[in-house]
Design an enzyme around this catalytic site. Structure first.
Site, PDB file in Angstrom:
ATOM      1  N   HIS A  91       0.880  -1.202   0.000  1.00 14.30           N
ATOM      2  CA  HIS A  91       0.000   0.000   0.000  1.00 14.30           C
ATOM      3  C   HIS A  91       0.901   1.230   0.000  1.00 14.30           C
ATOM      4  O   HIS A  91       1.516   1.567   1.007  1.00 14.30           O
ATOM      5  CB  HIS A  91      -0.895   0.016   1.238  1.00 14.30           C
ATOM      6  CG  HIS A  91      -1.814   1.201   1.299  1.00 14.30           C
ATOM      7  ND1 HIS A  91      -3.162   1.076   1.532  1.00 14.30           N
ATOM      8  CD2 HIS A  91      -1.598   2.532   1.159  1.00 14.30           C
ATOM      9  CE1 HIS A  91      -3.723   2.277   1.539  1.00 14.30           C
ATOM     10  NE2 HIS A  91      -2.786   3.179   1.321  1.00 14.30           N
ATOM     11  N   HIS A  98       1.546   5.369  -1.700  1.00 12.18           N
ATOM     12  CA  HIS A  98       1.158   6.552  -2.472  1.00 12.18           C
ATOM     13  C   HIS A  98       2.411   7.144  -3.113  1.00 12.18           C
ATOM     14  O   HIS A  98       3.330   7.568  -2.406  1.00 12.18           O
ATOM     15  CB  HIS A  98       0.508   7.609  -1.575  1.00 12.18           C
ATOM     16  CG  HIS A  98      -0.741   7.111  -0.919  1.00 12.18           C
ATOM     17  ND1 HIS A  98      -1.986   7.263  -1.495  1.00 12.18           N
ATOM     18  CD2 HIS A  98      -0.942   6.435   0.238  1.00 12.18           C
ATOM     19  CE1 HIS A  98      -2.899   6.713  -0.697  1.00 12.18           C
ATOM     20  NE2 HIS A  98      -2.294   6.202   0.348  1.00 12.18           N
ATOM     21  N   LYS A 100      -9.373  -0.541  -5.614  1.00 11.34           N
ATOM     22  CA  LYS A 100      -9.378   0.135  -4.323  1.00 11.34           C
ATOM     23  C   LYS A 100     -10.726   0.766  -4.032  1.00 11.34           C
ATOM     24  O   LYS A 100     -11.251   1.522  -4.843  1.00 11.34           O
ATOM     25  CB  LYS A 100      -8.290   1.222  -4.326  1.00 11.34           C
ATOM     26  CG  LYS A 100      -8.265   2.100  -3.085  1.00 11.34           C
ATOM     27  CD  LYS A 100      -7.775   1.336  -1.867  1.00 11.34           C
ATOM     28  CE  LYS A 100      -7.954   2.151  -0.607  1.00 11.34           C
ATOM     29  NZ  LYS A 100      -6.722   2.431   0.083  1.00 11.34           N
ATOM     30  N   HIS A 106      -4.327  -0.837   6.018  1.00  9.82           N
ATOM     31  CA  HIS A 106      -3.865  -0.038   7.163  1.00  9.82           C
ATOM     32  C   HIS A 106      -4.809  -0.152   8.361  1.00  9.82           C
ATOM     33  O   HIS A 106      -5.382   0.832   8.811  1.00  9.82           O
ATOM     34  CB  HIS A 106      -3.634   1.429   6.778  1.00  9.82           C
ATOM     35  CG  HIS A 106      -4.665   2.068   5.883  1.00  9.82           C
ATOM     36  ND1 HIS A 106      -6.004   1.991   6.127  1.00  9.82           N
ATOM     37  CD2 HIS A 106      -4.531   2.803   4.759  1.00  9.82           C
ATOM     38  CE1 HIS A 106      -6.652   2.654   5.192  1.00  9.82           C
ATOM     39  NE2 HIS A 106      -5.781   3.148   4.338  1.00  9.82           N
ATOM     40  N   LEU A 157      -4.670   9.032   8.105  1.00 13.43           N
ATOM     41  CA  LEU A 157      -5.950   8.337   8.173  1.00 13.43           C
ATOM     42  C   LEU A 157      -5.775   6.895   7.716  1.00 13.43           C
ATOM     43  O   LEU A 157      -5.076   6.673   6.723  1.00 13.43           O
ATOM     44  CB  LEU A 157      -6.986   9.053   7.296  1.00 13.43           C
ATOM     45  CG  LEU A 157      -7.477  10.376   7.891  1.00 13.43           C
ATOM     46  CD1 LEU A 157      -8.317  11.141   6.878  1.00 13.43           C
ATOM     47  CD2 LEU A 157      -8.267  10.148   9.177  1.00 13.43           C
ATOM     48  N   HIS A 213     -10.335   0.842   2.080  1.00 12.57           N
ATOM     49  CA  HIS A 213     -10.092   1.848   3.125  1.00 12.57           C
ATOM     50  C   HIS A 213     -11.266   1.744   4.088  1.00 12.57           C
ATOM     51  O   HIS A 213     -12.361   2.196   3.788  1.00 12.57           O
ATOM     52  CB  HIS A 213      -9.993   3.260   2.529  1.00 12.57           C
ATOM     53  CG  HIS A 213      -9.685   4.297   3.576  1.00 12.57           C
ATOM     54  ND1 HIS A 213      -8.488   4.966   3.629  1.00 12.57           N
ATOM     55  CD2 HIS A 213     -10.408   4.749   4.624  1.00 12.57           C
ATOM     56  CE1 HIS A 213      -8.482   5.789   4.664  1.00 12.57           C
ATOM     57  NE2 HIS A 213      -9.638   5.688   5.286  1.00 12.57           N
ATOM     58  N   ASN A 265      -5.346   7.218  -5.830  1.00 13.82           N
ATOM     59  CA  ASN A 265      -6.060   8.445  -5.429  1.00 13.82           C
ATOM     60  C   ASN A 265      -5.352   9.706  -5.904  1.00 13.82           C
ATOM     61  O   ASN A 265      -5.041  10.603  -5.132  1.00 13.82           O
ATOM     62  CB  ASN A 265      -6.319   8.486  -3.916  1.00 13.82           C
ATOM     63  CG  ASN A 265      -5.050   8.537  -3.079  1.00 13.82           C
ATOM     64  OD1 ASN A 265      -4.014   8.017  -3.488  1.00 13.82           O
ATOM     65  ND2 ASN A 265      -5.130   9.159  -1.919  1.00 13.82           N
ATOM     66  N   ASP A 287       1.575   2.561   3.544  1.00 15.04           N
ATOM     67  CA  ASP A 287       0.729   3.758   3.385  1.00 15.04           C
ATOM     68  C   ASP A 287       1.583   5.011   3.409  1.00 15.04           C
ATOM     69  O   ASP A 287       1.119   6.071   3.839  1.00 15.04           O
ATOM     70  CB  ASP A 287      -0.370   3.805   4.452  1.00 15.04           C
ATOM     71  CG  ASP A 287      -1.477   4.779   4.108  1.00 15.04           C
ATOM     72  OD1 ASP A 287      -1.553   5.216   2.935  1.00 15.04           O
ATOM     73  OD2 ASP A 287      -2.257   5.122   5.013  1.00 15.04           O
TER      74      ASP A 287
END
Ligand code: NCD
Ligand code: ZN
Length: 347
Positions: free
Chosen positions: A14, A16, A100, A175, A220, A137, A42, A248
């Protein structure tokens, strides 16, 4: 006492990476230690279609320094307009490894997420049919649910009904931050896995709020009480194959974090493996680190474990990690565990 540990090269399930200047700045931080990562979709606008995922993958590969190797494992962002046939086609070519699910409004760039779950039924059913996992999520977004309860409420009111309505759907709870998340995974069969971040093994909510607000610890799902952190530690170090690493790592410019409305996300790509060695050693569980970081994830996704290895070394002197990574648009603060760490990844 172990001073050196060689493990199969880890993957991050996971991550970004963003785009443009931020992508260029943060990609080497991950590629230095990790062979592959599940890339979060995202972006603004989100990566919804197979064509968008293919283009994003090309941009990631183009941003990779020549002397590094790294395989981005792409995902699609599930919306109420997602086309099940497009999802299936992107899976059939091997381009995407997961889809996702963001509940609408749950986190950074989640405005296009799902509000009415009946509108994604066809996509979920297609995924169950073709064996494509759903990354979730797991937080509800209703105003009347306390932010510290949002994961537990999501499990009862959204996740469990989705799983019951979609037999065969493989789900990764991403997460997880609570003992409820840990227990839900433990109570269910092998079609359910969970990723755990590095920072949720290290901080609880006091770290964010006591002695002044610490924006670089805000992410988050938000870190919870100490009892939850301990449950995550126990799960991560247990050797249970359903729990694996998803950092994350979520870079934001310092100006966007240190703000009256600070963005959610901890940037841990740079020092994750050293921090994990510290955490696992502290819990007397260095023997399970390879499973957590390098073996359980590929097993869940049905991919081979990496042939290459990395070696973690424990030194006499505390490791000095960079405090910040520079991007063309400004600095990004690297997660600080708040204590000395003596582990490092050997070159
Ligand atoms: C992530 C981001 O910044 O994209 N932020 C975070 O706090 N983890 C989004 C997410 O994964 O929730
Ligand atoms: Zn994330």
């Amino acid at each position: 006492m172990i001073q050196k540990l060689t493990i199969a090269r880890p993957d991050d399930w996971h991550l970004h990476l963003r785009d443009g200047a931020m992508l260029e700045a943060v990609l080497p931080e991950t590629a230095r230690h990790f062979a592959r990562a599940i890339i979060m979709p995202n972006l603004v606008p989100p990566v919804v279609t197979g064509a968008q995922a293919a283009a994003y993958k090309d941009r990631i590969v183009a941003a990779l320094p020549n002397d590094m190797s790294f395989e981005p494992l792409m995902t699609l962002y599930l919306t109420e307009d997602s086309d099940p046939e497009d999802i299936a086609a992107a899976h059939a070519t091997g381009l995407i490894k997961a889809v996702k699910l963001y509940p609408a409004g749950a986190t950074t760039n989640s405005a296009s997420g799902v509000a009415d779950f009946k509108n994604v039924r066809a996509s979920l059913e297609k995924m169950a049919e073709i064996g494509l996992p759903l990354c979730v999520h797991g937080e509800v977004t209703h105003d009347d649910v306390d932010i510290f309860d949002r994961e537990a409420v999501f499990i009862d009111t959204v996740l469990d009904p989705i799983r019951k309505a979609t037999p065969g759907l493989r789900v990764i709870m991403e997460h997880i931050t609570t003992k409820d998340g840990v227990a839900y995974v433990q109570d269910h069969a092998t079609d359910l896995g969970a990723t755990i971040t590095t920072h949720h093994l290290i901080i609880n909510r006091n770290h964010i709020l006591v002695g002044g607000i610490k924006p670089h610890y805000y992410c988050l799902p938000v870190a919870k009480r100490e009892e939850h952190r301990l449950a995550l530690r126990a799960a991560a170090t247990s050797g249970d194959k359903r729990f694996f690493l998803g950092t994350d790592s979520a870079p934001h410019l310092d100006g966007d974090k240190e703000s009256a409305c600070g963005c959610a996300g901890c940037f841990t790509a740079t020092n994750t493996m050293a921090l994990l060695a510290h955490v696992f050693e502290e819990d007397g569980a260095l023997d399970t680190l390879e499973g957590f970081a390098s073996r359980n994830g590929p097993q869940f996704y049905g991919l081979p474990v990496n042939d290459e290895t990395i070696t973690l070394v424990k030194n006499e002197q505390a490791t000095v990690f960079p405090g910040k990574i520079e991007s063309a648009n400004g600095p990004v603060t690297v997660f600080d565990p708040g204590y000395d760490v003596f582990w490092t990844v050997a070159d």
